[in-house]
Design a protein around this motif. Structure first.
Motif, PDB file in Angstrom:
ATOM      1  N   PHE A  39      82.169  29.144  52.496  1.00 55.66           N
ATOM      2  CA  PHE A  39      81.601  29.598  53.784  1.00 55.66           C
ATOM      3  C   PHE A  39      80.823  30.897  53.637  1.00 55.66           C
ATOM      4  O   PHE A  39      80.081  31.278  54.548  1.00 55.66           O
TER       5      PHE A  39
ATOM      6  N   SER B 223      91.016  34.521  45.333  1.00 59.42           N
ATOM      7  CA  SER B 223      89.915  34.833  46.265  1.00 59.42           C
ATOM      8  C   SER B 223      90.408  35.508  47.541  1.00 59.42           C
ATOM      9  O   SER B 223      89.601  36.013  48.318  1.00 59.42           O
ATOM     10  N   ILE B 224      91.720  35.451  47.791  1.00 57.90           N
ATOM     11  CA  ILE B 224      92.208  36.069  49.025  1.00 57.90           C
ATOM     12  C   ILE B 224      93.219  37.181  48.732  1.00 57.90           C
ATOM     13  O   ILE B 224      94.016  37.543  49.593  1.00 57.90           O
TER      14      ILE B 224
ATOM     15  N   SER C   3      89.730  39.818  53.244  1.00 58.39           N
ATOM     16  CA  SER C   3      89.151  41.034  53.832  1.00 58.39           C
ATOM     17  C   SER C   3      89.292  41.025  55.345  1.00 58.39           C
ATOM     18  O   SER C   3      89.212  42.069  55.991  1.00 58.39           O
ATOM     19  N   GLY C   4      89.465  39.846  55.927  1.00 52.65           N
ATOM     20  CA  GLY C   4      89.498  39.700  57.386  1.00 52.65           C
ATOM     21  C   GLY C   4      88.118  39.527  57.997  1.00 52.65           C
ATOM     22  O   GLY C   4      87.979  39.416  59.209  1.00 52.65           O
TER      23      GLY C   4
ATOM     24  N   ALA D  23      92.946  34.398  55.073  1.00 52.74           N
ATOM     25  CA  ALA D  23      92.352  35.715  55.310  1.00 52.74           C
ATOM     26  C   ALA D  23      92.555  36.600  54.093  1.00 52.74           C
ATOM     27  O   ALA D  23      93.625  36.621  53.488  1.00 52.74           O
TER      28      ALA D  23
HETATM   29  C1  PLP Z   1      86.266  35.040  50.788  1.00 58.41           C
HETATM   30  C2  PLP Z   1      87.169  33.877  50.860  1.00 58.41           C
HETATM   31  C3  PLP Z   1      88.252  33.836  51.751  1.00 58.41           C
HETATM   32  C4  PLP Z   1      88.650  35.011  52.583  1.00 58.41           C
HETATM   33  O1  PLP Z   1      87.704  35.424  53.544  1.00 58.41           O
HETATM   34  P1  PLP Z   1      87.694  36.920  54.086  1.00 58.41           P
HETATM   35  O2  PLP Z   1      86.478  37.000  54.927  1.00 58.41           O
HETATM   36  O3  PLP Z   1      87.608  37.845  52.905  1.00 58.41           O
HETATM   37  O4  PLP Z   1      88.961  37.147  54.843  1.00 58.41           O
HETATM   38  C5  PLP Z   1      88.990  32.668  51.826  1.00 58.41           C
HETATM   39  N1  PLP Z   1      88.714  31.587  51.066  1.00 58.41           N
HETATM   40  C6  PLP Z   1      87.691  31.594  50.181  1.00 58.41           C
HETATM   41  C7  PLP Z   1      87.442  30.375  49.379  1.00 58.41           C
HETATM   42  C8  PLP Z   1      86.878  32.736  50.050  1.00 58.41           C
HETATM   43  O5  PLP Z   1      85.862  32.729  49.188  1.00 58.41           O
END
Ligand code: PLP
Ligand code: ZN
Length: 391
Positions: A94, A282-283, A222-223, A220
């Motif tokens: 995303f 990643s989290i 960084s949030g 979540a």
């Molecule tokens: C970045 C990420 C997250 C976390 O998103 P945040 O905006 O940092 O809370 C979760 N899953 C995946 C695969 C990511 O790349």
């Protein structure tokens, strides 16, 4: 116009990233007349809701992901489950939604480079999106970055700078030092990124024909994503597309769960943690820049935050592949593991329509090692095999 969710101060300068109170800002000037453009694809459907009105390069391919009804997983999940498959974004997560808006806004400002303090999906997404429009991308990674991750980022040929020292401090410095320079940092809590990532919520709600769901569940770190989803829902409500907000539930890995811990303790703010080891790297942000705002999102929507173990994450990752056909990275599979927790505890149940966000692809991971043994035959046995198994 930028506004602070907490103290309500507003700012005219679009370059400002933080409020005087220290919290991150977000765009808050969506018109009540904003409409979804059904002729648009991807983010272009939501141009009225975004601070830019075109998406150059790879940004055109971001968003517009598919919401799958998943009856094969519903029983196991314990609720009426739908999955938003973010793995089909151009670089597999995303983050491309946020990079699309961040890079488009940077081009309007006529900067020389975009920057990011990331060594994961955000770095890949920024490097690829910048490459697609011919903009220099400066990626600041920690000095001890594993080589294979450098390979994934490096294939798009950004300028990579390995920084020795505290990475959280570097993040704060990147916000503080970039204001008057010809570089725009599109970090996890940049208002443009948060706006772009708010379209996740819009794709979910549109997928429910603006009549649901009851709850949205996402991992979540960084949030920033949680903040964007909350903002996106508020904007849909303002524009008359939603009568009430779905509950927001956040999931973290038990080894690094500052937001979920603050939720459990009933705290107002998030206390940073030293990140432990988890497959959901990643989290694993122990000091989340948008943590307080993510916690506020949970409270404002009467949702919650929960933590899951690595074993639960592995099980959920396997289920996603074997029962929904989606290869997810462990961080993304925490969504489904979290939903299991929430239904086991009675927070969610069979009568609830739940949208789970599968945030990133498993294709950037080494393949799981616990794969089933193949049946072995000689070519001469092929016909006999078919007769025996499938006649
Ligand atoms: C970045 C990420 C997250 C976390 O998103 P945040 O905006 O940092 O809370 C979760 N899953 C995946 C695969 C990511 O790349
Ligand atoms: Zn403030």
């Amino acid at each position: 116009m930028l506004r602070c969710y907490r103290c309500d101060r507003s700012y005219e300068s679009p370059e400002r990233a933080r409020c005087a109170c220290g919290e991150p800002l977000w765009f808050d000037d969506v018109s009540p007349d904003a409409t979804i453009d059904d002729a648009g694809t991807g983010l272009a459907r939501y141009t009225d809701f975004l601070p830019v009105d075109s998406f150059p390069g790879l940004g055109l391919g971001a968003g517009g992901t598919t919401l799958y009804r998943t009856p094969r997983l519903a029983d196991w999940a314990g609720c009426d489950l739908a999955l938003l498959d973010e793995t089909t974004n151009p670089t597999g997560s995303f983050k491309d939604r946020g990079s699309a808006v961040g890079v488009a806004a940077a081009m309007e400002r006529d900067v020389e480079a975009v920057g990011t303090v990331s060594h994961g999906n955000m770095a890949m997404s920024m490097a690829a999106t910048a490459a697609s429009v011919g903009l220099d991308c400066q990626v600041f990674v920690p000095a001890d970055i594993p080589p294979e991750r450098l390979g994934y980022i490096g294939q798009y040929d950004p300028t990579v700078v390995a920084v020795e020292g505290d990475y959280g401090e570097l993040y704060r410095e990147s916000i503080a030092r970039s204001a008057d320079r010809a570089i725009e940092f599109v970090n996890s809590d940049a208002p443009t990124r948060v706006a772009g990532q708010g379209t996740t919520a819009m794709d979910v709600v549109a997928g429910f024909d603006f009549g649901g769901p009851d709850a949205i569940v996402l991992p979540a770190s960084s949030g920033g994503h949680a903040s964007g989803v909350w903002r996106g829902l508020l904007d849909l409500e303002r524009a008359g597309y939603l009568d009430s907000l779905p509950q927001l539930y956040l999931v973290q890995a038990a080894a690094c769960d500052p937001i979920a811990s603050a939720y459990r303790r009933d705290d107002e703010t998030v206390t940073s943690q030293v990140a432990g080891e988890t497959i959901a790297y990643s989290i694993a942000n122990g000091d989340p820049p948008s943590g307080n705002r993510a916690l506020a999102a949970v409270r404002a929507t009467d949702g919650g935050a929960t933590s899951v173990t690595d074993d639960e994450i592995r099980e959920a990752r396997d289920r996603l592949a074997t029962h929904a056909g989606i290869s997810a990275e462990p961080s993304a599979a925490t969504t489904l593991a979290g939903i299991r927790r929430l239904t086991a505890s009675g927070r969610l149940g069979p009568g609830d329509e739940v949208a789970g966000i599968v945030t990133g692809t498993g294709f950037t991971e080494p393949p799981p090692t616990d794969v089933p043994e193949p049946t072995e035959i000689d070519l001469e046995e092929f016909s006999a095999y078919l007769d025996a198994e499938l006649s």
